[in-house]
Write a protein that holds these residues in place. Sequence first.
Motif, PDB file in Angstrom:
ATOM      1  N   ASP A  72       0.829  -1.196   0.000  1.00 48.51           N
ATOM      2  CA  ASP A  72       0.000   0.000   0.000  1.00 48.51           C
ATOM      3  C   ASP A  72       0.870   1.256   0.000  1.00 48.51           C
ATOM      4  N   ALA A  73       0.230   2.394  -0.221  1.00 43.98           N
ATOM      5  CA  ALA A  73       0.949   3.665  -0.276  1.00 43.98           C
ATOM      6  C   ALA A  73       1.609   3.996   1.059  1.00 43.98           C
ATOM      7  N   ASP A  74       1.021   3.535   2.158  1.00 43.96           N
ATOM      8  CA  ASP A  74       1.604   3.835   3.474  1.00 43.96           C
ATOM      9  C   ASP A  74       2.695   2.850   3.870  1.00 43.96           C
ATOM     10  N   GLY A  75       3.009   1.858   3.009  1.00 46.84           N
ATOM     11  CA  GLY A  75       4.106   0.942   3.260  1.00 46.84           C
ATOM     12  C   GLY A  75       3.727  -0.346   3.963  1.00 46.84           C
ATOM     13  N   THR A  76       2.434  -0.661   4.042  1.00 49.40           N
ATOM     14  CA  THR A  76       2.031  -1.910   4.695  1.00 49.40           C
ATOM     15  C   THR A  76       1.973  -3.035   3.668  1.00 49.40           C
ATOM     16  N   TYR A  77       2.480  -4.194   4.087  1.00 49.19           N
ATOM     17  CA  TYR A  77       2.443  -5.388   3.250  1.00 49.19           C
ATOM     18  C   TYR A  77       1.196  -6.185   3.592  1.00 49.19           C
ATOM     19  N   SER A  78       0.629  -6.827   2.571  1.00 47.20           N
ATOM     20  CA  SER A  78      -0.455  -7.775   2.824  1.00 47.20           C
ATOM     21  C   SER A  78      -0.269  -8.940   1.857  1.00 47.20           C
ATOM     22  N   ILE A  79      -0.475 -10.150   2.402  1.00 43.87           N
ATOM     23  CA  ILE A  79      -0.387 -11.359   1.595  1.00 43.87           C
ATOM     24  C   ILE A  79      -1.794 -11.921   1.500  1.00 43.87           C
ATOM     25  N   ASN A  80      -2.349 -11.951   0.290  1.00 42.63           N
ATOM     26  CA  ASN A  80      -3.724 -12.425   0.068  1.00 42.63           C
ATOM     27  C   ASN A  80      -4.690 -11.751   1.030  1.00 42.63           C
ATOM     28  N   THR A  81      -4.710 -10.449   1.059  1.00 38.86           N
ATOM     29  CA  THR A  81      -5.582  -9.582   1.855  1.00 38.86           C
ATOM     30  C   THR A  81      -5.328  -9.659   3.359  1.00 38.86           C
ATOM     31  N   GLU A  82      -4.347 -10.389   3.818  1.00 44.38           N
ATOM     32  CA  GLU A  82      -4.022 -10.450   5.244  1.00 44.38           C
ATOM     33  C   GLU A  82      -2.822  -9.538   5.497  1.00 44.38           C
ATOM     34  N   VAL A  83      -3.023  -8.520   6.335  1.00 46.22           N
ATOM     35  CA  VAL A  83      -1.954  -7.566   6.621  1.00 46.22           C
ATOM     36  C   VAL A  83      -0.859  -8.262   7.415  1.00 46.22           C
ATOM     37  N   VAL A  84       0.391  -8.028   6.991  1.00 51.22           N
ATOM     38  CA  VAL A  84       1.542  -8.680   7.608  1.00 51.22           C
ATOM     39  C   VAL A  84       2.536  -7.597   8.025  1.00 51.22           C
ATOM     40  N   GLN A  85       3.111  -7.748   9.220  1.00 49.21           N
ATOM     41  CA  GLN A  85       4.148  -6.821   9.676  1.00 49.21           C
ATOM     42  C   GLN A  85       5.415  -7.043   8.863  1.00 49.21           C
ATOM     43  N   LYS A  86       6.223  -5.996   8.722  1.00 45.11           N
ATOM     44  CA  LYS A  86       7.438  -6.091   7.901  1.00 45.11           C
ATOM     45  C   LYS A  86       8.408  -7.135   8.444  1.00 45.11           C
ATOM     46  N   ASP A  87       8.516  -7.262   9.767  1.00 45.16           N
ATOM     47  CA  ASP A  87       9.463  -8.223  10.318  1.00 45.16           C
ATOM     48  C   ASP A  87       8.956  -9.664  10.229  1.00 45.16           C
ATOM     49  N   GLU A  88       7.656  -9.868   9.999  1.00 46.48           N
ATOM     50  CA  GLU A  88       7.082 -11.209   9.866  1.00 46.48           C
ATOM     51  C   GLU A  88       6.910 -11.628   8.406  1.00 46.48           C
ATOM     52  N   TYR A  89       7.142 -10.692   7.487  1.00 45.96           N
ATOM     53  CA  TYR A  89       6.843 -10.906   6.070  1.00 45.96           C
ATOM     54  C   TYR A  89       7.568 -12.121   5.493  1.00 45.96           C
ATOM     55  N   VAL A  90       8.873 -12.198   5.667  1.00 41.06           N
ATOM     56  CA  VAL A  90       9.663 -13.278   5.049  1.00 41.06           C
ATOM     57  C   VAL A  90       9.283 -14.623   5.656  1.00 41.06           C
ATOM     58  N   ASN A  91       9.139 -14.689   6.979  1.00 42.43           N
ATOM     59  CA  ASN A  91       8.807 -15.962   7.631  1.00 42.43           C
ATOM     60  C   ASN A  91       7.424 -16.463   7.220  1.00 42.43           C
ATOM     61  N   LYS A  92       6.451 -15.553   7.145  1.00 42.55           N
ATOM     62  CA  LYS A  92       5.098 -15.969   6.764  1.00 42.55           C
ATOM     63  C   LYS A  92       5.083 -16.455   5.313  1.00 42.55           C
ATOM     64  N   LEU A  93       5.774 -15.742   4.453  1.00 43.94           N
ATOM     65  CA  LEU A  93       5.840 -16.147   3.047  1.00 43.94           C
ATOM     66  C   LEU A  93       6.567 -17.483   2.908  1.00 43.94           C
ATOM     67  N   ARG A  94       7.606 -17.689   3.689  1.00 50.66           N
ATOM     68  CA  ARG A  94       8.340 -18.960   3.659  1.00 50.66           C
ATOM     69  C   ARG A  94       7.421 -20.125   4.062  1.00 50.66           C
ATOM     70  N   ARG A  95       6.611 -19.917   5.111  1.00 49.72           N
ATOM     71  CA  ARG A  95       5.672 -20.966   5.548  1.00 49.72           C
ATOM     72  C   ARG A  95       4.641 -21.276   4.471  1.00 49.72           C
ATOM     73  N   MET A  96       4.256 -20.272   3.702  1.00 52.07           N
ATOM     74  CA  MET A  96       3.262 -20.487   2.648  1.00 52.07           C
ATOM     75  C   MET A  96       3.887 -21.134   1.407  1.00 52.07           C
ATOM     76  N   LEU A  97       5.163 -20.882   1.144  1.00 51.54           N
ATOM     77  CA  LEU A  97       5.809 -21.416  -0.061  1.00 51.54           C
ATOM     78  C   LEU A  97       6.422 -22.794   0.146  1.00 51.54           C
ATOM     79  N   THR A  98       6.791 -23.141   1.356  1.00 52.15           N
ATOM     80  CA  THR A  98       7.492 -24.400   1.624  1.00 52.15           C
ATOM     81  C   THR A  98       6.735 -25.632   1.144  1.00 52.15           C
TER      82      THR A  98
END
Length: 165
Positions: A72-98
């Motif tokens: 988003d314009a304010d810098g928030t990440y969301s994965i499939n409409t679920e807002v994710v904190q920047k420090d949790e982004y890589v770990n959450k994506l890793r759990r979804m891709l593994t």
Amino acid sequence: MSTKRKFVKAATPPNSDINVTPLVDVVLVLLIIFMVVTPLLEKDIEVRIPETEETPIEQMPQDNTQLIVKLDADGTYSINTEVVQKDEYVNKLRRMLTPKKKEDRIVFFVADDKANYGLLVAAFDGAKQAGAFVLGMATEDIPLAPAGAPVDPNAVPAPAPAPAP
């Protein structure tokens, strides 16, 4: 012995005009150098642009396993409409891709026009760290299936982008 200094008087008075011939020579040499060097400075970046295809929105397949990262314009990440904190982004994506096969580790990115470019690059880097095989950039917002919506088994899946060499 006395030596007298004799001064020679110039036959013509001193010339105070600027001699432009050497200046023109230098400028022409610089012009030739720049004309030769400039084409060598251009660097090409290969961009694969997907072929466009007119598909009505109601016929687009709704795949719940598709990963879409939105910035988003304010810098928030969301994965499939679920807002994710920047420090949790890589770990959450890793759990979804593994659990996926390597070829199926595709992540699409949708960025707001006013989003920070540096944050988008950080999102790309994080996805690669998480194990994404193919990164895709969407130019329009991708509609997602509502949570719990059935997936149409007769729908033709969208072609996946080819992996970058």
